[in-house]
Scaffold this motif. Structure first.
Motif, PDB file in Angstrom:
ATOM      1  N   MET A   1       0.827  -1.208   0.000  1.00 55.66           N
ATOM      2  CA  MET A   1       0.000   0.000   0.000  1.00 55.66           C
ATOM      3  C   MET A   1       0.862   1.260   0.000  1.00 55.66           C
ATOM      4  SD  MET A   1      -3.101  -0.817  -0.302  1.00 55.66           S
ATOM      5  CE  MET A   1      -3.892   0.714   0.099  1.00 55.66           C
ATOM      6  N   VAL A   2       1.954   1.243   0.737  1.00 55.88           N
ATOM      7  CA  VAL A   2       2.848   2.398   0.751  1.00 55.88           C
ATOM      8  C   VAL A   2       3.424   2.640  -0.638  1.00 55.88           C
ATOM      9  CG1 VAL A   2       5.080   3.242   1.610  1.00 55.88           C
ATOM     10  CG2 VAL A   2       3.418   2.292   3.199  1.00 55.88           C
ATOM     11  N   PHE A   3       3.881   1.570  -1.306  1.00 53.90           N
ATOM     12  CA  PHE A   3       4.416   1.726  -2.656  1.00 53.90           C
ATOM     13  C   PHE A   3       3.342   2.209  -3.625  1.00 53.90           C
ATOM     14  CE2 PHE A   3       7.940  -1.151  -1.340  1.00 53.90           C
ATOM     15  CZ  PHE A   3       8.976  -0.276  -1.646  1.00 53.90           C
ATOM     16  N   ALA A   4       2.140   1.662  -3.541  1.00 58.98           N
ATOM     17  CA  ALA A   4       1.058   2.052  -4.447  1.00 58.98           C
ATOM     18  C   ALA A   4       0.660   3.514  -4.241  1.00 58.98           C
ATOM     19  CB  ALA A   4      -0.145   1.136  -4.247  1.00 58.98           C
ATOM     20  N   LEU A   5       0.498   3.923  -2.996  1.00 57.57           N
ATOM     21  CA  LEU A   5       0.104   5.305  -2.740  1.00 57.57           C
ATOM     22  C   LEU A   5       1.227   6.277  -3.067  1.00 57.57           C
ATOM     23  CD1 LEU A   5      -2.022   4.897   0.499  1.00 57.57           C
ATOM     24  CD2 LEU A   5      -2.801   5.314  -1.829  1.00 57.57           C
ATOM     25  N   SER A   6       2.472   5.856  -2.916  1.00 57.18           N
ATOM     26  CA  SER A   6       3.596   6.702  -3.327  1.00 57.18           C
ATOM     27  C   SER A   6       3.586   6.907  -4.835  1.00 57.18           C
ATOM     28  CB  SER A   6       4.922   6.083  -2.896  1.00 57.18           C
ATOM     29  OG  SER A   6       5.007   6.008  -1.498  1.00 57.18           O
TER      30      SER A   6
END
Length: 65
Positions: A34-39
């Motif tokens: 999720m962190v990678f996707a939202l970044s």
């Protein structure tokens, strides 16, 4: 504030660490994804905003330049 000796400190620290609930492997992988996707979404958004501002300012400077 009461002073504790090193042995009591270590005992209290171990007691507190035993109360920690560690995330599962699945939870860690999910939140990392999720962190990678939202970044990536944020990077795309700010790139588009930057592109719009750049083109807008370039049009204004071309018109008045």
């Amino acid at each position: 504030m009461a002073k504790t000796n090193p042995a009591q400190f270590i005992q209290q620290t171990r007691a507190e660490v035993s109360k920690v609930v560690w995330p599962t492997r699945r939870e860690v992988l999910l939140t990392t994804g999720m962190v990678f996707a939202l970044s990536a979404v944020a990077a795309l958004f700010f790139s588009l905003v930057d592109l719009i501002f750049r083109n807008g300012l370039q049009a204004i400077f071309t018109y008045f330049g």
